[in-house]
Design a protein around this motif. Structure first.
Motif, short mmCIF file in Angstrom:
data_model
loop_
_atom_site.label_atom_id
_atom_site.label_comp_id
_atom_site.label_asym_id
_atom_site.label_seq_id
_atom_site.Cartn_x
_atom_site.Cartn_y
_atom_site.Cartn_z
N PHE A 55 -52.88 51.68 41.54
CA PHE A 55 -52.12 52.73 40.81
C PHE A 55 -50.35 51.93 40.81
CE2 PHE A 55 -48.72 56.05 40.85
CZ PHE A 55 -49.24 56.71 39.67
N GLY A 56 -50.95 51.44 42.96
CA GLY A 56 -49.39 50.86 43.47
C GLY A 56 -49.13 49.86 42.65
N ILE A 57 -49.86 48.95 42.94
CA ILE A 57 -49.88 47.49 41.95
C ILE A 57 -49.45 47.27 40.52
CG2 ILE A 57 -51.14 44.80 41.21
CD1 ILE A 57 -52.36 45.14 44.24
N ALA A 58 -49.92 48.19 40.26
CA ALA A 58 -49.37 48.15 38.43
C ALA A 58 -47.72 48.74 38.32
CB ALA A 58 -50.49 49.29 37.81
N GLN A 59 -47.71 49.56 39.06
CA GLN A 59 -45.80 49.65 39.06
C GLN A 59 -45.08 48.26 38.98
OE1 GLN A 59 -45.04 53.59 41.46
NE2 GLN A 59 -46.57 53.30 41.40
N LEU A 60 -45.63 47.54 39.49
CA LEU A 60 -44.77 46.07 39.56
C LEU A 60 -44.80 45.57 38.44
CD1 LEU A 60 -46.42 44.05 42.54
CD2 LEU A 60 -43.79 45.17 42.84
N ILE A 61 -45.19 45.99 37.53
CA ILE A 61 -45.42 45.88 35.72
C ILE A 61 -44.22 46.34 35.63
CG2 ILE A 61 -46.07 45.24 34.14
CD1 ILE A 61 -48.81 44.76 35.53
#
Length: 399
Positions: A55-61
């Protein structure tokens, strides 16, 4: 473009609730999942860790996509991915397949969370943004209050797999209300091209901004305490204290009520006393209540009413932390609201996932590891708050 406070709060609040609803809805089913998939507590805890980190890492996209294509298209993409993940979870035949499904779900659920914060920044700043964020959190509070109750009703009359079917339906409803009720808030002439060099430079500027990172991590470790509670509390309350899934859902809802009711005063108090002062005092209260609870449990005072009372107080303090630090973190970065929102969300969610991963080996279905893990998150948040918010208070006093 100005949108009415009430309508924007309802639309954005329900949109933001999709991801958390995917967490809270299956909390009462954790014990049944352990039995049904013939696995153990640690493996099920890993489904939380994977969800939070993805959830956290995908926000960078989604942040850069939101700055390039507007706020709505990335949400449609994310919710489509979320529906696919829900299907994988509903059909999982072992805990590994369930973990993969949760990973895919989280990749999709990240989109609404990023876009909600960016839309708030598009519309307002300062105390007005805090007021809108508080209203969004009021709508958002439907998730932790109703989701576990709904989940307990589902497993009362059917399989835990139906929970993930329900999540797919909820995502479809979110797509519909987003399409019909939320205008685009980022005009075409203000959209930025996806420039990897500029993205790296923007990210570097944010990562080296001590104030932005401090505020982000205050929110991150504050939320991490709640995520740790989410991962461990169902088995503690239903095993040590003998609560039914419905009983646990009611106790969980009480904590949510404290958090979200308190958050409604954040804008008013922030305008009266300053957001930095309110957030700092709230972190102090949160740390004091959770530390006291840990000491009491360690000394043998671990009755259910004691846990309920001090967790309620702690979460009420927490409600005065999240909205102000989120607003302050984005305040000076309007030209890169998408990237700032993405990085902020990433650090906050990854902090929660990492804390669950670190604490999971100590969880044994008793209260002490749970309270100790929550207090540890609070202490980290307090140290960060003292380093970040005290200088801010000193500057404002001097001014």
């Amino acid at each position: 473009m100005q949108i009415g406070y009430l309508r924007s709060a309802v639309v954005l609040g329900l949109l933001a609730a999709v991801g958390p609803f995917a967490i809270d809805l299956y909390l009462p089913a954790v014990g049944e999942i352990v039995t049904s998939l013939e696995t153990n507590d640690a493996a099920v805890h890993m489904t939380f860790t994977v969800y939070f980190i993805a959830f956290g890492i995908a926000q960078l996209i989604y942040g850069p996509l939101a700055d390039r294509f507007g706020r709505k298209p990335p949400v449609f993409l994310g919710l489509a991915v979320f529906i696919v993940g829900s299907f994988l979870c509903a059909t999982a035949d072992d805990v590994s397949a369930l973990t993969i499904g949760r990973f895919v779900q989280a990749l999709g659920a990240a989109a609404p969370m990023v876009i909600v914060r960016a839309v708030v920044r598009d519309l307002h700043t300062g105390t007005e943004a805090t007021r809108l964020m508080a209203l969004i959190m009021l709508v958002f509070s439907v998730s932790p209050m109703l989701a576990p109750l709904t989940g307990s009703l589902i497993i009362e009359f059917g399989s835990w797999r139906l929970i993930f079917v329900a999540l797919g339906v909820i995502a479809l409803a979110a797509v519909t209300q987003m399409a019909l009720l939320l205008p685009e808030t980022l005009p075409k002439d203000q959209r930025a091209k996806i420039d990897p060099t500029a993205m790296i430079r923007s990210a570097a500027d944010l990562l080296t901004d001590a104030k932005f990172m401090g505020l982000t991590l205050i929110g991150g470790f504050s939320l991490a305490s709640f995520f740790v509670f989410i991962a461990a509390a169902p088995l503690v309350y239903m095993t040590q204290y003998g609560l039914s899934p419905m009983g646990f859902s009611l106790v969980f809802a009480l904590n949510a009520i404290g958090f979200f009711a308190s958050s409604q005063f954040a804008a008013m108090l922030g305008q009266r006393f300053g957001m930095a002062r309110v957030a700092l005092l709230a972190v102090c209260g949160f740390t004091a209540s959770t530390s006291l609870l840990t000491v009491l449990v360690w000394s043998g005072v671990d009755d259910l009413p004691v846990l309920m009372a001090l967790f309620f107080i702690g979460n009420s303090c927490l409600g005065q932390v999240i909205a102000p630090v989120m607003v302050m973190a984005l305040e000076e970065h309007g030209e890169h609201a998408g990237m700032a929102s993405s990085l902020g969300g990433t650090f906050q969610m990854v902090a929660g996932g990492v804390m669950i991963l670190v604490c999971s080996p100590f969880f044994d279905r008793t209260a002490l590891p749970l309270t100790g893990a929550v207090a540890a998150c609070a202490l980290i948040a307090l140290v960060l708050a003292l380093l970040t918010l005290r200088p801010e208070l000193q500057r404002s006093t001097a001014a």
